[in-house]
Design a protein around this motif. Structure first.
Motif, PDB file in Angstrom:
ATOM      1  N   ALA A 121       0.830  -1.211   0.000  1.00  0.00           N
ATOM      2  CA  ALA A 121       0.000   0.000   0.000  1.00  0.00           C
ATOM      3  C   ALA A 121       0.862   1.258   0.000  1.00  0.00           C
ATOM      4  O   ALA A 121       0.722   2.135   0.841  1.00  0.00           O
ATOM      5  CB  ALA A 121      -0.951   0.004   1.200  1.00  0.00           C
ATOM      6  N   ILE A 171     -10.751   0.314   5.217  1.00  0.00           N
ATOM      7  CA  ILE A 171     -11.060  -1.103   5.034  1.00  0.00           C
ATOM      8  C   ILE A 171     -12.365  -1.217   4.263  1.00  0.00           C
ATOM      9  O   ILE A 171     -13.195  -0.297   4.268  1.00  0.00           O
ATOM     10  CB  ILE A 171     -11.178  -1.852   6.371  1.00  0.00           C
ATOM     11  CG1 ILE A 171     -12.249  -1.205   7.263  1.00  0.00           C
ATOM     12  CG2 ILE A 171      -9.840  -1.910   7.085  1.00  0.00           C
ATOM     13  CD1 ILE A 171     -12.462  -1.921   8.579  1.00  0.00           C
ATOM     14  N   GLN A 172     -12.547  -2.339   3.595  1.00  0.00           N
ATOM     15  CA  GLN A 172     -13.812  -2.604   2.925  1.00  0.00           C
ATOM     16  C   GLN A 172     -14.495  -3.848   3.478  1.00  0.00           C
ATOM     17  O   GLN A 172     -15.697  -4.011   3.322  1.00  0.00           O
ATOM     18  CB  GLN A 172     -13.600  -2.726   1.409  1.00  0.00           C
ATOM     19  CG  GLN A 172     -13.207  -1.407   0.763  1.00  0.00           C
ATOM     20  CD  GLN A 172     -13.369  -1.406  -0.735  1.00  0.00           C
ATOM     21  OE1 GLN A 172     -13.623  -2.433  -1.358  1.00  0.00           O
ATOM     22  NE2 GLN A 172     -13.228  -0.230  -1.351  1.00  0.00           N
ATOM     23  N   THR A 178     -10.873  -7.890  11.518  1.00  0.00           N
ATOM     24  CA  THR A 178     -10.216  -6.654  11.114  1.00  0.00           C
ATOM     25  C   THR A 178     -10.312  -5.605  12.214  1.00  0.00           C
ATOM     26  O   THR A 178      -9.329  -4.901  12.521  1.00  0.00           O
ATOM     27  CB  THR A 178     -10.840  -6.116   9.822  1.00  0.00           C
ATOM     28  OG1 THR A 178     -10.713  -7.097   8.788  1.00  0.00           O
ATOM     29  CG2 THR A 178     -10.149  -4.844   9.374  1.00  0.00           C
ATOM     30  N   GLY A 227      -4.404  -2.544  -2.315  1.00  0.00           N
ATOM     31  CA  GLY A 227      -5.823  -2.805  -2.130  1.00  0.00           C
ATOM     32  C   GLY A 227      -6.617  -2.050  -3.182  1.00  0.00           C
ATOM     33  O   GLY A 227      -6.395  -0.847  -3.396  1.00  0.00           O
ATOM     34  N   ASP A 230      -8.180   1.333  -2.124  1.00  0.00           N
ATOM     35  CA  ASP A 230      -7.344   2.235  -1.317  1.00  0.00           C
ATOM     36  C   ASP A 230      -7.572   3.677  -1.758  1.00  0.00           C
ATOM     37  O   ASP A 230      -7.345   4.027  -2.918  1.00  0.00           O
ATOM     38  CB  ASP A 230      -5.870   1.856  -1.474  1.00  0.00           C
ATOM     39  CG  ASP A 230      -4.977   2.480  -0.424  1.00  0.00           C
ATOM     40  OD1 ASP A 230      -5.359   3.528   0.136  1.00  0.00           O
ATOM     41  OD2 ASP A 230      -3.899   1.917  -0.166  1.00  0.00           O
ATOM     42  N   CYS A 252      -2.985  -6.819  -6.863  1.00  0.00           N
ATOM     43  CA  CYS A 252      -4.015  -5.938  -6.312  1.00  0.00           C
ATOM     44  C   CYS A 252      -5.173  -6.794  -5.810  1.00  0.00           C
ATOM     45  O   CYS A 252      -5.698  -7.637  -6.547  1.00  0.00           O
ATOM     46  CB  CYS A 252      -4.497  -4.960  -7.378  1.00  0.00           C
ATOM     47  SG  CYS A 252      -5.650  -3.718  -6.766  1.00  0.00           S
ATOM     48  N   TYR A 253      -5.563  -6.573  -4.546  1.00  0.00           N
ATOM     49  CA  TYR A 253      -6.597  -7.387  -3.912  1.00  0.00           C
ATOM     50  C   TYR A 253      -7.962  -6.706  -4.016  1.00  0.00           C
ATOM     51  O   TYR A 253      -8.123  -5.570  -3.551  1.00  0.00           O
ATOM     52  CB  TYR A 253      -6.251  -7.627  -2.441  1.00  0.00           C
ATOM     53  CG  TYR A 253      -4.950  -8.359  -2.245  1.00  0.00           C
ATOM     54  CD1 TYR A 253      -4.881  -9.739  -2.354  1.00  0.00           C
ATOM     55  CD2 TYR A 253      -3.772  -7.659  -1.954  1.00  0.00           C
ATOM     56  CE1 TYR A 253      -3.680 -10.414  -2.186  1.00  0.00           C
ATOM     57  CE2 TYR A 253      -2.572  -8.324  -1.774  1.00  0.00           C
ATOM     58  CZ  TYR A 253      -2.538  -9.705  -1.897  1.00  0.00           C
ATOM     59  OH  TYR A 253      -1.345 -10.368  -1.732  1.00  0.00           O
ATOM     60  N   THR A 256     -10.779  -4.577  -0.932  1.00  0.00           N
ATOM     61  CA  THR A 256      -9.922  -4.224   0.204  1.00  0.00           C
ATOM     62  C   THR A 256      -9.487  -2.774   0.039  1.00  0.00           C
ATOM     63  O   THR A 256      -9.662  -2.181  -1.034  1.00  0.00           O
ATOM     64  CB  THR A 256      -8.663  -5.112   0.293  1.00  0.00           C
ATOM     65  OG1 THR A 256      -7.871  -4.920  -0.892  1.00  0.00           O
ATOM     66  CG2 THR A 256      -9.024  -6.588   0.433  1.00  0.00           C
ATOM     67  N   HIS A 258      -6.713   0.414   2.243  1.00  0.00           N
ATOM     68  CA  HIS A 258      -5.343   0.690   2.661  1.00  0.00           C
ATOM     69  C   HIS A 258      -4.837  -0.292   3.717  1.00  0.00           C
ATOM     70  O   HIS A 258      -3.649  -0.584   3.787  1.00  0.00           O
ATOM     71  CB  HIS A 258      -5.267   2.120   3.208  1.00  0.00           C
ATOM     72  CG  HIS A 258      -3.878   2.642   3.352  1.00  0.00           C
ATOM     73  ND1 HIS A 258      -3.044   2.854   2.277  1.00  0.00           N
ATOM     74  CD2 HIS A 258      -3.156   3.001   4.454  1.00  0.00           C
ATOM     75  CE1 HIS A 258      -1.879   3.318   2.696  1.00  0.00           C
ATOM     76  NE2 HIS A 258      -1.918   3.409   4.012  1.00  0.00           N
ATOM     77  N   PHE A 260      -5.422  -3.481   3.940  1.00  0.00           N
ATOM     78  CA  PHE A 260      -5.784  -4.818   3.462  1.00  0.00           C
ATOM     79  C   PHE A 260      -5.040  -5.968   4.145  1.00  0.00           C
ATOM     80  O   PHE A 260      -5.579  -7.069   4.239  1.00  0.00           O
ATOM     81  CB  PHE A 260      -5.642  -4.914   1.937  1.00  0.00           C
ATOM     82  CG  PHE A 260      -4.233  -4.824   1.412  1.00  0.00           C
ATOM     83  CD1 PHE A 260      -3.412  -5.930   1.351  1.00  0.00           C
ATOM     84  CD2 PHE A 260      -3.737  -3.617   0.949  1.00  0.00           C
ATOM     85  CE1 PHE A 260      -2.127  -5.848   0.856  1.00  0.00           C
ATOM     86  CE2 PHE A 260      -2.451  -3.516   0.453  1.00  0.00           C
ATOM     87  CZ  PHE A 260      -1.640  -4.642   0.402  1.00  0.00           C
ATOM     88  N   GLU A 263      -7.327  -7.107   6.572  1.00  0.00           N
ATOM     89  CA  GLU A 263      -8.577  -7.621   6.027  1.00  0.00           C
ATOM     90  C   GLU A 263      -8.446  -9.069   5.563  1.00  0.00           C
ATOM     91  O   GLU A 263      -9.380  -9.862   5.696  1.00  0.00           O
ATOM     92  CB  GLU A 263      -9.041  -6.759   4.850  1.00  0.00           C
ATOM     93  CG  GLU A 263      -9.338  -5.307   5.213  1.00  0.00           C
ATOM     94  CD  GLU A 263      -9.921  -4.545   4.050  1.00  0.00           C
ATOM     95  OE1 GLU A 263     -11.115  -4.742   3.752  1.00  0.00           O
ATOM     96  OE2 GLU A 263      -9.180  -3.754   3.419  1.00  0.00           O
TER      97      GLU A 263
END
Length: 295
Positions: A121, A171-172, A178, A227, A230, A252-253, A256, A258, A260, A263
């Motif tokens: 990140a 976060i997502q 988390t 992420g 992000d 890249c996830y 997700t 920053h 991640f 997460e």
């Protein structure tokens, strides 16, 4: 930051508090802002089973407190002194957010000392797309943080305040796991981040930090992780960094942001370990060059 060929005197180094775990090839783990060495435990607890991990509190963070103003290049002086103090001639560096920027800078200063980079990140020309912060954002963030500190991972708090707070940009995946990381490691790191550290960071960013042109000098293997959601350091800026590094992999996830690694820690750690297996030179001590007589 100044050009990496400029080496300030080592006499100004600040003695950093550092958490050392495990044995084996050294991995220097650098936290972000706000942060501390402890907030790198998602990496160090696992990697220290195979390697020697060093997770310092950067100057002005955690237990490395100072009342003196400083600038971002001072972090590099501190880190070089830390490696010298522990007699580390070669190491792999893992840096998260600000820590990734410092990892790049340290590699540019110490090309032969850094065997590889894991950049989480972060970016050599970081930019974000964070929306304006409202008073409601601050209110819900404060409430979510207090309740989460008292009862980490409480589902009611996550649904009521957490997902409406500024955490939604960090976060997502709003899972109890988390939020337990947030309670254990983010809160103390935030409270222990000094005004001097914040000023040093924003001064550097306001000057338009950009190291893309220098990245071809870094020939060691690099792993760049991002992420997809992000908003602080966009995945596009992380990918741009990977594109300018001669020997880099980029991942890249989805779903997700920053933070991640908090997460989906198991997947991130698996990808890091797989990358190390594919690039064993990043954990292999290189023999020093021996000059023949007369050279």
């Amino acid at each position: 930051m100044p050009d990496s060929s400029t080496h300030p005197t080592i006499s100004s180094a600040f003695p950093l508090n550092v958490l050392i775990q495990g044995e084996g090839f050294p991995i220097l783990c650098l936290h972000g802002h706000p942060g501390s060495g402890r907030s790198m435990s998602v990496f160090t607890n696992a990697l220290s089973l195979r390697f020697k991990t060093l997770a310092p509190d950067l100057r002005g963070y955690g237990r490395s407190q100072t009342v003196q103003n400083f600038e971002m290049p001072d972090h590099l002086i501190d880190l070089e002194a830390l490696l010298d103090r522990h007699q580390i001639d070669q190491c792999l560096i893992l840096g998260w957010s600000l820590g990734g920027i410092l990892a790049l800078e340290l590699a540019l200063r110490q090309l032969k000392r850094v065997s590889g980079l894991i950049l989480v990140a972060t970016a050599a020309r970081p930019w974000g797309n964070h929306p304006p912060v409202t008073w409601q954002d601050n209110l819900y963030t404060g409430l979510a943080s207090v309740f989460n500190r008292l009862n980490p991972g409480w589902r009611w708090n996550i649904d009521t305040f957490g997902q409406r707070s500024l955490y939604r940009y960090l976060i997502q995946q709003h899972t109890p796991e988390t939020y337990q990381y947030l309670a254990r490691e983010a809160m103390d790191a935030y409270l222990q981040t000094s005004r001097q550290a914040t000023q040093a960071l924003y001064k550097a960013l306001n000057q338009g930090y950009n190291r893309l042109a220098d990245l071809p000098k870094i020939q060691c293997p690099c792993l760049v992780l991002a992420g997809a959601g992000d908003r602080h350091i966009t995945p596009a800026s992380s990918q741009e960094t990977a594109d300018h590094l001669p020997n880099a992999e980029w991942r890249c996830y989805p779903n997700t942001a920053h933070l991640f690694p908090w997460e989906m820690p198991n997947q991130v750690l698996k990808d890091i370990c797989d990358w190390i297996e594919r690039n064993p030179e990043v954990i292999s001590f290189k023999k020093p060059e021996v000059r023949s007589r007369g050279q």
